[in-house]
Scaffold this active site. Structure first.
Site, PDB file in Angstrom:
ATOM      1  N   HIS A 180      23.152 -18.485  -2.814  1.00 56.32           N
ATOM      2  CA  HIS A 180      21.739 -18.850  -2.680  1.00 56.32           C
ATOM      3  C   HIS A 180      21.383 -20.008  -3.609  1.00 56.32           C
ATOM      4  O   HIS A 180      20.674 -20.933  -3.222  1.00 56.32           O
ATOM      5  CB  HIS A 180      20.849 -17.640  -2.986  1.00 56.32           C
ATOM      6  CG  HIS A 180      20.619 -16.782  -1.787  1.00 56.32           C
ATOM      7  ND1 HIS A 180      21.598 -15.980  -1.260  1.00 56.32           N
ATOM      8  CD2 HIS A 180      19.539 -16.631  -0.975  1.00 56.32           C
ATOM      9  CE1 HIS A 180      21.128 -15.361  -0.197  1.00 56.32           C
ATOM     10  NE2 HIS A 180      19.885 -15.741   0.005  1.00 56.32           N
TER      11      HIS A 180
ATOM     12  N   LYS B 176      19.040  -4.498   0.585  1.00 54.64           N
ATOM     13  CA  LYS B 176      18.482  -3.197   0.214  1.00 54.64           C
ATOM     14  C   LYS B 176      17.367  -3.397  -0.789  1.00 54.64           C
ATOM     15  O   LYS B 176      17.415  -4.301  -1.630  1.00 54.64           O
ATOM     16  CB  LYS B 176      19.571  -2.272  -0.357  1.00 54.64           C
ATOM     17  CG  LYS B 176      20.191  -2.745  -1.665  1.00 54.64           C
ATOM     18  CD  LYS B 176      20.993  -1.642  -2.339  1.00 54.64           C
ATOM     19  CE  LYS B 176      21.936  -2.192  -3.376  1.00 54.64           C
ATOM     20  NZ  LYS B 176      21.858  -1.544  -4.675  1.00 54.64           N
TER      21      LYS B 176
END
Lengths: 175, 276
Positions: A36, A101
Protein backbone atom coordinates in the site's frame (compact mmCIF):
# COMPACT_ATOMS: atom_id res chain seq x y z
CA UNK A 1 -19.29 -22.41 5.14
CA UNK A 2 -21.93 -23.80 2.81
CA UNK A 3 -21.63 -22.98 -0.84
CA UNK A 4 -24.27 -20.95 -2.57
CA UNK A 5 -22.63 -20.70 -5.97
CA UNK A 6 -23.26 -17.01 -6.31
CA UNK A 7 -20.93 -15.64 -8.92
CA UNK A 8 -20.74 -11.89 -8.76
CA UNK A 9 -19.79 -9.49 -11.45
CA UNK A 10 -18.23 -6.26 -10.30
CA UNK A 11 -21.37 -4.23 -11.16
CA UNK A 12 -23.39 -6.39 -8.76
CA UNK A 13 -21.58 -5.08 -5.70
CA UNK A 14 -23.53 -1.84 -5.66
CA UNK A 15 -26.72 -3.65 -4.66
CA UNK A 16 -25.23 -5.48 -1.70
CA UNK A 17 -26.13 -4.32 1.78
CA UNK A 18 -23.94 -4.47 4.88
CA UNK A 19 -24.45 -7.84 6.55
CA UNK A 20 -25.06 -9.78 3.34
CA UNK A 21 -23.11 -13.03 3.02
CA UNK A 22 -21.92 -13.94 -0.44
CA UNK A 23 -19.58 -16.37 -2.17
CA UNK A 24 -17.29 -14.68 -4.63
CA UNK A 25 -15.76 -16.23 -7.71
CA UNK A 26 -13.26 -14.15 -9.64
CA UNK A 27 -9.98 -12.28 -9.24
CA UNK A 28 -8.47 -10.84 -6.07
CA UNK A 29 -5.16 -9.04 -5.63
CA UNK A 30 -3.31 -9.41 -2.34
CA UNK A 31 -1.78 -6.24 -0.93
CA UNK A 32 -0.97 -5.25 2.62
CA UNK A 33 1.09 -2.66 4.47
CA UNK A 34 4.24 -2.15 2.38
CA UNK A 35 2.48 -2.73 -0.95
CA UNK A 36 0.00 0.00 0.00
CA UNK A 37 2.80 2.37 0.89
CA UNK A 38 4.44 1.74 -2.49
CA UNK A 39 1.22 2.08 -4.50
CA UNK A 40 0.45 5.40 -2.83
CA UNK A 41 4.03 6.58 -3.42
CA UNK A 42 3.69 5.67 -7.10
CA UNK A 43 0.45 7.63 -7.37
CA UNK A 44 1.89 10.68 -5.59
CA UNK A 45 5.02 10.66 -7.75
CA UNK A 46 3.07 10.08 -10.98
CA UNK A 47 4.84 6.82 -11.63
CA UNK A 48 3.30 3.87 -13.46
CA UNK A 49 1.27 1.75 -11.05
CA UNK A 50 2.32 -1.81 -10.25
CA UNK A 51 -1.35 -2.78 -10.00
CA UNK A 52 -4.15 -1.83 -12.35
CA UNK A 53 -6.55 -0.28 -9.84
CA UNK A 54 -9.78 0.38 -11.77
CA UNK A 55 -12.24 -2.35 -10.92
CA UNK A 56 -9.80 -4.31 -8.77
CA UNK A 57 -10.59 -6.03 -5.48
CA UNK A 58 -7.73 -5.95 -2.98
CA UNK A 59 -7.42 -8.68 -0.38
CA UNK A 60 -5.41 -7.73 2.73
CA UNK A 61 -3.48 -10.96 2.94
CA UNK A 62 0.08 -12.22 3.20
CA UNK A 63 -0.09 -16.00 2.82
CA UNK A 64 2.33 -18.53 4.22
CA UNK A 65 4.63 -20.09 1.65
CA UNK A 66 3.23 -22.85 -0.53
CA UNK A 67 3.94 -26.48 0.28
CA UNK A 68 4.83 -28.70 -2.66
CA UNK A 69 1.69 -29.99 -4.37
CA UNK A 70 -0.52 -27.21 -3.02
CA UNK A 71 -1.81 -24.06 -4.71
CA UNK A 72 -1.31 -21.70 -1.79
CA UNK A 73 -0.56 -21.80 1.93
CA UNK A 74 -2.73 -20.46 4.73
CA UNK A 75 -4.28 -17.23 3.41
CA UNK A 76 -6.63 -15.50 5.82
CA UNK A 77 -7.22 -11.75 6.12
CA UNK A 78 -5.02 -9.33 8.06
CA UNK A 79 -6.23 -6.29 10.07
CA UNK A 80 -7.69 -3.79 7.60
CA UNK A 81 -7.32 -0.72 9.83
CA UNK A 82 -3.57 -0.61 9.13
CA UNK A 83 -4.38 0.22 5.52
CA UNK A 84 -6.84 3.02 6.40
CA UNK A 85 -4.41 5.85 5.67
CA UNK A 86 -3.85 4.60 2.11
CA UNK A 87 -7.32 3.39 1.12
CA UNK A 88 -9.16 6.66 0.22
CA UNK A 89 -6.56 7.53 -2.43
CA UNK A 90 -6.71 4.03 -3.94
CA UNK A 91 -10.52 4.25 -4.07
CA UNK A 92 -10.22 7.63 -5.77
CA UNK A 93 -8.03 5.98 -8.39
CA UNK A 94 -10.67 3.36 -9.16
CA UNK A 95 -10.13 0.55 -6.64
CA UNK A 96 -13.46 -1.24 -6.44
CA UNK A 97 -13.28 -2.87 -3.06
CA UNK A 98 -11.31 -4.41 -0.26
CA UNK A 99 -11.40 -7.61 1.76
CA UNK A 100 -9.96 -7.86 5.25
CA UNK A 101 -10.93 -8.11 8.88
CA UNK A 102 -12.16 -5.55 11.38
CA UNK A 103 -13.54 -2.02 11.25
CA UNK A 104 -12.39 0.94 9.12
CA UNK A 105 -11.82 4.63 9.81
CA UNK A 106 -14.40 7.31 9.20
CA UNK A 107 -12.37 8.56 6.22
CA UNK A 108 -12.44 5.12 4.60
CA UNK A 109 -16.20 4.81 5.18
CA UNK A 110 -16.75 8.20 3.54
CA UNK A 111 -14.48 7.30 0.61
CA UNK A 112 -16.35 4.00 0.08
CA UNK A 113 -19.61 5.93 -0.11
CA UNK A 114 -18.21 8.65 -2.35
CA UNK A 115 -16.58 6.31 -4.87
CA UNK A 116 -19.21 3.56 -4.61
CA UNK A 117 -16.73 1.05 -3.35
CA UNK A 118 -17.33 -1.86 -1.01
CA UNK A 119 -15.59 -3.44 1.95
CA UNK A 120 -15.91 -7.11 2.83
CA UNK A 121 -14.69 -9.13 5.75
CA UNK A 122 -13.94 -12.82 5.57
CA UNK A 123 -13.38 -15.58 8.11
CA UNK A 124 -10.63 -14.16 10.32
CA UNK A 125 -8.09 -16.62 11.63
CA UNK A 126 -9.21 -19.30 9.18
CA UNK A 127 -6.20 -19.17 6.88
CA UNK A 128 -6.04 -22.92 6.34
CA UNK A 129 -9.71 -23.24 5.45
CA UNK A 130 -9.72 -20.24 3.10
CA UNK A 131 -6.90 -21.79 1.04
CA UNK A 132 -9.49 -24.27 -0.29
CA UNK A 133 -11.20 -21.55 -2.33
CA UNK A 134 -8.05 -20.36 -4.13
CA UNK A 135 -7.67 -21.95 -7.54
CA UNK A 136 -4.57 -20.20 -8.88
CA UNK A 137 -1.83 -17.80 -7.77
CA UNK A 138 0.42 -15.53 -9.82
CA UNK A 139 2.93 -12.93 -8.63
CA UNK A 140 2.09 -9.47 -9.99
CA UNK A 141 4.57 -7.09 -8.34
CA UNK A 142 6.98 -6.27 -5.51
CA UNK A 143 8.57 -9.72 -5.29
CA UNK A 144 11.19 -8.29 -2.92
CA UNK A 145 8.52 -7.83 -0.26
CA UNK A 146 8.29 -11.58 0.34
CA UNK A 147 4.90 -12.38 1.89
CA UNK A 148 3.81 -8.78 1.27
CA UNK A 149 4.14 -8.97 -2.53
CA UNK A 150 1.12 -8.46 -4.75
CA UNK A 151 -0.40 -11.75 -5.90
CA UNK A 152 -3.22 -12.32 -8.34
CA UNK A 153 -5.57 -14.94 -6.92
CA UNK A 154 -8.34 -16.67 -8.83
CA UNK A 155 -10.90 -17.78 -6.26
CA UNK A 156 -14.08 -19.85 -6.36
CA UNK A 157 -16.92 -19.48 -3.85
CA UNK A 158 -14.71 -17.45 -1.55
CA UNK A 159 -16.90 -16.60 1.49
CA UNK A 160 -17.39 -12.89 2.12
CA UNK A 161 -19.54 -10.76 4.40
CA UNK A 162 -20.35 -7.18 3.34
CA UNK A 163 -19.00 -5.00 6.15
CA UNK A 164 -19.38 -1.54 4.54
CA UNK A 165 -21.68 -1.15 1.55
CA UNK A 166 -21.65 1.43 -1.25
CA UNK A 167 -24.12 3.61 0.66
CA UNK A 168 -21.93 3.69 3.73
CA UNK A 169 -23.96 1.13 5.69
CA UNK A 170 -21.66 -0.60 8.17
CA UNK A 171 -21.98 -3.96 9.89
CA UNK A 172 -20.11 -2.67 12.96
CA UNK A 173 -22.53 0.24 13.39
CA UNK A 174 -21.97 3.92 12.67
CA UNK A 175 -19.47 6.00 14.62
CA UNK B 1 27.23 -32.98 34.81
CA UNK B 2 24.64 -33.74 32.14
CA UNK B 3 25.49 -32.35 28.73
CA UNK B 4 23.35 -31.41 25.75
CA UNK B 5 24.44 -30.58 22.21
CA UNK B 6 23.27 -27.46 20.40
CA UNK B 7 22.12 -29.63 17.48
CA UNK B 8 19.63 -31.45 19.72
CA UNK B 9 18.23 -28.10 20.76
CA UNK B 10 17.79 -26.95 17.15
CA UNK B 11 15.97 -30.18 16.32
CA UNK B 12 13.64 -29.86 19.30
CA UNK B 13 12.80 -26.24 18.41
CA UNK B 14 12.12 -27.24 14.79
CA UNK B 15 9.61 -29.79 16.00
CA UNK B 16 7.96 -27.21 18.27
CA UNK B 17 7.59 -24.92 15.26
CA UNK B 18 5.63 -27.66 13.48
CA UNK B 19 3.48 -28.60 16.45
CA UNK B 20 2.63 -25.04 17.48
CA UNK B 21 1.68 -23.88 13.98
CA UNK B 22 -0.27 -26.92 12.74
CA UNK B 23 -2.16 -28.13 15.78
CA UNK B 24 -4.23 -25.88 17.97
CA UNK B 25 -3.75 -26.35 21.73
CA UNK B 26 -6.23 -28.84 23.26
CA UNK B 27 -7.35 -26.31 25.88
CA UNK B 28 -8.06 -23.72 23.16
CA UNK B 29 -9.98 -26.27 21.08
CA UNK B 30 -11.97 -27.22 24.17
CA UNK B 31 -12.79 -23.57 24.89
CA UNK B 32 -13.85 -22.99 21.27
CA UNK B 33 -16.17 -26.02 21.38
CA UNK B 34 -17.62 -24.79 24.64
CA UNK B 35 -18.14 -21.31 23.18
CA UNK B 36 -19.87 -22.91 20.18
CA UNK B 37 -22.27 -24.82 22.44
CA UNK B 38 -23.09 -21.72 24.50
CA UNK B 39 -23.50 -19.32 21.59
CA UNK B 40 -27.05 -18.34 20.64
CA UNK B 41 -26.23 -15.83 17.91
CA UNK B 42 -26.51 -17.73 14.62
CA UNK B 43 -23.72 -15.93 12.79
CA UNK B 44 -21.39 -16.19 15.79
CA UNK B 45 -22.11 -19.93 15.94
CA UNK B 46 -21.33 -20.29 12.26
CA UNK B 47 -18.01 -18.46 12.68
CA UNK B 48 -17.05 -20.56 15.71
CA UNK B 49 -17.79 -23.67 13.63
CA UNK B 50 -15.50 -22.29 10.91
CA UNK B 51 -12.72 -21.83 13.49
CA UNK B 52 -13.08 -25.46 14.56
CA UNK B 53 -13.18 -26.61 10.91
CA UNK B 54 -10.09 -24.52 10.23
CA UNK B 55 -8.15 -26.15 13.06
CA UNK B 56 -9.12 -29.63 11.82
CA UNK B 57 -8.26 -28.78 8.21
CA UNK B 58 -4.88 -27.29 9.18
CA UNK B 59 -3.94 -30.45 11.04
CA UNK B 60 -5.10 -32.74 8.24
CA UNK B 61 -3.40 -30.80 5.43
CA UNK B 62 -0.22 -29.71 7.22
CA UNK B 63 -1.22 -26.09 6.78
CA UNK B 64 -0.64 -23.29 9.23
CA UNK B 65 -3.72 -22.59 11.38
CA UNK B 66 -3.24 -18.93 10.50
CA UNK B 67 -1.14 -17.28 7.78
CA UNK B 68 0.33 -15.07 10.48
CA UNK B 69 2.73 -17.65 11.85
CA UNK B 70 3.82 -14.97 14.24
CA UNK B 71 6.92 -13.67 15.82
CA UNK B 72 8.18 -16.84 17.54
CA UNK B 73 8.60 -16.22 21.26
CA UNK B 74 10.64 -18.91 23.00
CA UNK B 75 10.64 -19.40 26.76
CA UNK B 76 13.60 -21.44 27.97
CA UNK B 77 14.05 -22.91 31.43
CA UNK B 78 17.58 -24.24 31.90
CA UNK B 79 18.42 -26.53 34.76
CA UNK B 80 21.48 -25.09 36.52
CA UNK B 81 23.15 -28.53 36.47
CA UNK B 82 22.98 -28.85 32.70
CA UNK B 83 25.92 -28.05 30.44
CA UNK B 84 25.09 -26.80 26.95
CA UNK B 85 27.67 -27.66 24.30
CA UNK B 86 27.50 -24.86 21.76
CA UNK B 87 25.64 -21.58 21.40
CA UNK B 88 22.15 -21.80 22.93
CA UNK B 89 20.59 -18.74 21.30
CA UNK B 90 22.10 -19.56 17.93
CA UNK B 91 20.75 -23.12 18.23
CA UNK B 92 17.24 -21.84 19.02
CA UNK B 93 17.21 -19.35 16.15
CA UNK B 94 18.54 -22.02 13.79
CA UNK B 95 15.71 -24.33 14.86
CA UNK B 96 13.19 -21.55 14.25
CA UNK B 97 14.58 -20.63 10.80
CA UNK B 98 14.86 -24.26 9.66
CA UNK B 99 11.42 -25.16 11.01
CA UNK B 100 9.66 -22.17 9.46
CA UNK B 101 11.37 -22.91 6.15
CA UNK B 102 10.75 -26.65 6.17
CA UNK B 103 7.06 -26.35 7.02
CA UNK B 104 6.45 -23.52 4.52
CA UNK B 105 5.44 -21.06 7.22
CA UNK B 106 5.63 -17.32 6.72
CA UNK B 107 8.78 -15.26 6.84
CA UNK B 108 7.32 -12.39 8.85
CA UNK B 109 10.42 -10.97 10.52
CA UNK B 110 12.24 -7.83 9.36
CA UNK B 111 15.78 -7.33 10.64
CA UNK B 112 15.48 -3.59 11.13
CA UNK B 113 12.29 -2.20 12.65
CA UNK B 114 12.75 1.16 10.93
CA UNK B 115 14.18 0.39 7.51
CA UNK B 116 12.23 -2.95 7.41
CA UNK B 117 13.78 -4.84 4.41
CA UNK B 118 12.96 -8.28 3.07
CA UNK B 119 11.21 -10.44 5.70
CA UNK B 120 13.10 -13.39 7.16
CA UNK B 121 12.27 -16.44 9.28
CA UNK B 122 14.29 -15.50 12.36
CA UNK B 123 15.36 -14.42 14.95
CA UNK B 124 12.69 -15.06 17.54
CA UNK B 125 12.35 -13.46 20.96
CA UNK B 126 14.13 -15.60 23.56
CA UNK B 127 13.44 -15.46 27.31
CA UNK B 128 15.89 -17.46 29.41
CA UNK B 129 15.30 -18.52 32.98
CA UNK B 130 17.57 -20.58 35.24
CA UNK B 131 15.95 -23.26 37.41
CA UNK B 132 17.00 -26.27 39.49
CA UNK B 133 17.79 -29.61 37.86
CA UNK B 134 19.60 -30.84 34.76
CA UNK B 135 16.85 -30.62 32.16
CA UNK B 136 15.99 -27.91 29.65
CA UNK B 137 12.44 -26.88 28.79
CA UNK B 138 11.39 -25.00 25.67
CA UNK B 139 8.01 -23.41 25.03
CA UNK B 140 7.41 -21.84 21.63
CA UNK B 141 4.62 -19.29 21.22
CA UNK B 142 4.20 -18.01 17.64
CA UNK B 143 2.62 -14.65 18.44
CA UNK B 144 0.47 -13.16 15.70
CA UNK B 145 0.81 -9.40 15.40
CA UNK B 146 -2.78 -8.43 14.67
CA UNK B 147 -3.43 -9.09 18.34
CA UNK B 148 0.03 -8.11 19.60
CA UNK B 149 -0.67 -4.63 18.18
CA UNK B 150 -3.64 -4.29 20.53
CA UNK B 151 -1.65 -4.95 23.70
CA UNK B 152 -1.21 -2.14 26.23
CA UNK B 153 0.63 -1.14 29.38
CA UNK B 154 -0.56 1.25 32.06
CA UNK B 155 1.38 2.38 35.10
CA UNK B 156 -1.25 2.85 37.83
CA UNK B 157 -0.80 4.70 41.11
CA UNK B 158 -0.32 2.39 44.10
CA UNK B 159 -3.46 3.86 45.72
CA UNK B 160 -5.66 3.09 42.71
CA UNK B 161 -9.10 1.58 43.22
CA UNK B 162 -9.18 -1.88 41.64
CA UNK B 163 -12.27 -0.75 39.71
CA UNK B 164 -9.98 1.42 37.58
CA UNK B 165 -7.71 -1.53 36.81
CA UNK B 166 -10.69 -3.63 35.76
CA UNK B 167 -12.03 -0.78 33.63
CA UNK B 168 -8.63 -0.42 31.90
CA UNK B 169 -8.45 -4.12 31.06
CA UNK B 170 -11.99 -4.17 29.66
CA UNK B 171 -11.20 -1.00 27.69
CA UNK B 172 -8.13 -2.64 26.08
CA UNK B 173 -10.35 -5.48 24.84
CA UNK B 174 -13.01 -3.04 23.69
CA UNK B 175 -10.35 -1.13 21.79
CA UNK B 176 -9.17 -4.35 20.09
CA UNK B 177 -12.82 -4.69 19.01
CA UNK B 178 -13.33 -6.71 15.83
CA UNK B 179 -9.77 -6.17 14.55
CA UNK B 180 -7.62 -8.78 16.28
CA UNK B 181 -9.58 -12.02 15.73
CA UNK B 182 -11.91 -12.45 18.68
CA UNK B 183 -12.75 -14.52 20.69
CA UNK B 184 -9.58 -13.43 22.47
CA UNK B 185 -7.47 -14.91 25.22
CA UNK B 186 -6.47 -12.05 27.49
CA UNK B 187 -3.09 -12.34 29.20
CA UNK B 188 -2.57 -9.93 32.07
CA UNK B 189 0.59 -9.13 34.02
CA UNK B 190 0.23 -7.17 37.26
CA UNK B 191 3.22 -5.95 39.25
CA UNK B 192 6.98 -5.93 38.72
CA UNK B 193 8.35 -3.18 36.44
CA UNK B 194 7.01 -1.93 33.12
CA UNK B 195 8.98 -4.55 31.17
CA UNK B 196 8.37 -7.35 33.68
CA UNK B 197 4.60 -6.79 33.68
CA UNK B 198 4.76 -7.21 29.89
CA UNK B 199 6.60 -10.50 30.26
CA UNK B 200 4.09 -11.71 32.86
CA UNK B 201 1.20 -10.85 30.52
CA UNK B 202 2.82 -12.89 27.76
CA UNK B 203 3.54 -15.79 30.12
CA UNK B 204 -0.09 -15.72 31.24
CA UNK B 205 -1.01 -16.85 27.71
CA UNK B 206 0.95 -20.06 28.24
CA UNK B 207 -1.17 -21.19 31.18
CA UNK B 208 -3.92 -23.61 30.05
CA UNK B 209 -7.18 -21.72 29.74
CA UNK B 210 -10.47 -22.54 31.54
CA UNK B 211 -10.97 -24.72 34.57
CA UNK B 212 -7.71 -23.81 36.17
CA UNK B 213 -7.38 -22.60 39.70
CA UNK B 214 -5.08 -19.69 40.31
CA UNK B 215 -4.84 -17.15 43.10
CA UNK B 216 -6.47 -14.74 40.70
CA UNK B 217 -9.32 -16.96 39.52
CA UNK B 218 -12.05 -14.81 41.08
CA UNK B 219 -10.77 -11.68 39.33
CA UNK B 220 -10.20 -13.65 36.12
CA UNK B 221 -13.81 -14.86 36.12
CA UNK B 222 -15.17 -11.42 36.88
CA UNK B 223 -13.19 -9.86 34.03
CA UNK B 224 -14.19 -12.63 31.62
CA UNK B 225 -17.86 -12.00 32.42
CA UNK B 226 -17.47 -8.25 31.92
CA UNK B 227 -15.64 -8.76 28.63
CA UNK B 228 -18.20 -11.22 27.35
CA UNK B 229 -20.93 -8.67 27.94
CA UNK B 230 -19.30 -6.32 25.40
CA UNK B 231 -21.09 -8.18 22.57
CA UNK B 232 -18.04 -7.99 20.30
CA UNK B 233 -18.23 -11.72 19.55
CA UNK B 234 -16.44 -13.82 16.90
CA UNK B 235 -15.11 -11.58 14.10
CA UNK B 236 -16.61 -8.65 15.99
CA UNK B 237 -20.05 -9.40 14.55
CA UNK B 238 -21.78 -9.86 17.90
CA UNK B 239 -22.23 -12.78 20.26
CA UNK B 240 -21.31 -14.03 23.69
CA UNK B 241 -17.79 -15.18 22.91
CA UNK B 242 -15.63 -12.05 22.98
CA UNK B 243 -12.98 -13.78 25.07
CA UNK B 244 -12.34 -17.45 25.75
CA UNK B 245 -10.36 -16.77 28.90
CA UNK B 246 -8.61 -14.19 31.07
CA UNK B 247 -5.31 -15.32 32.62
CA UNK B 248 -3.58 -13.17 35.21
CA UNK B 249 -0.01 -13.45 36.49
CA UNK B 250 1.26 -11.27 39.34
CA UNK B 251 4.60 -10.38 40.92
CA UNK B 252 5.90 -8.16 43.71
CA UNK B 253 6.24 -4.50 42.87
CA UNK B 254 7.45 -1.15 44.25
CA UNK B 255 5.62 0.91 46.92
CA UNK B 256 5.31 3.74 44.40
CA UNK B 257 3.65 1.85 41.56
CA UNK B 258 1.33 -0.75 40.06
CA UNK B 259 2.13 -1.72 36.46
CA UNK B 260 -0.62 -3.50 34.54
CA UNK B 261 0.11 -5.00 31.14
CA UNK B 262 -2.50 -6.56 28.88
CA UNK B 263 -1.38 -8.90 26.12
CA UNK B 264 -4.15 -9.88 23.74
CA UNK B 265 -4.10 -13.17 21.89
CA UNK B 266 -6.36 -14.01 18.99
CA UNK B 267 -8.40 -17.23 19.14
CA UNK B 268 -5.52 -18.99 17.39
CA UNK B 269 -3.46 -19.11 20.57
CA UNK B 270 -0.67 -21.48 19.65
CA UNK B 271 2.13 -22.85 21.76
CA UNK B 272 4.04 -26.11 22.23
CA UNK B 273 6.45 -27.35 24.88
CA UNK B 274 9.30 -29.86 24.96
CA UNK B 275 11.62 -30.95 27.75
CA UNK B 276 15.07 -32.35 26.92
Amino acid sequence: MKKNKIVLRLDDFRHLKAGAEIYFSGTLYTARDQAHKRLVDEIKNNKPLALELPGALIYYCGPTRTLKGKIIGACGPTTSARMDAFTPLLLAKGLRGMIGKGDRSKAVKEAIKKYKGIYFVTYAGCGALLSKYVKSVKTVAYGDLGPEKILKLEVENFPLIVAIDSNGGCIYGQD
Amino acid sequence: MREIQALEISKAVMELVRRANFSLRPDVLFALRQAYRREKNIRAKKILQALLDNAAYALKENLAICQDTGLPVVFVQIGQDLKIKGDLKLAINKGIAQGYKKYALRNSIVSDPLTRGKPKFAPGIIHIDLVRGDKIKFTLLPKGFGCENKSQLKMFLPTVNIREIKAFIVEVVKNAGPDACPPYVVGIGIGGTADYAGLLAKKALLRPINYQRSAMSKLERELLNKINRLNIGPMGLGGKATALAVNIETYSTHIAGLPVSVNISCHALRSATEIL
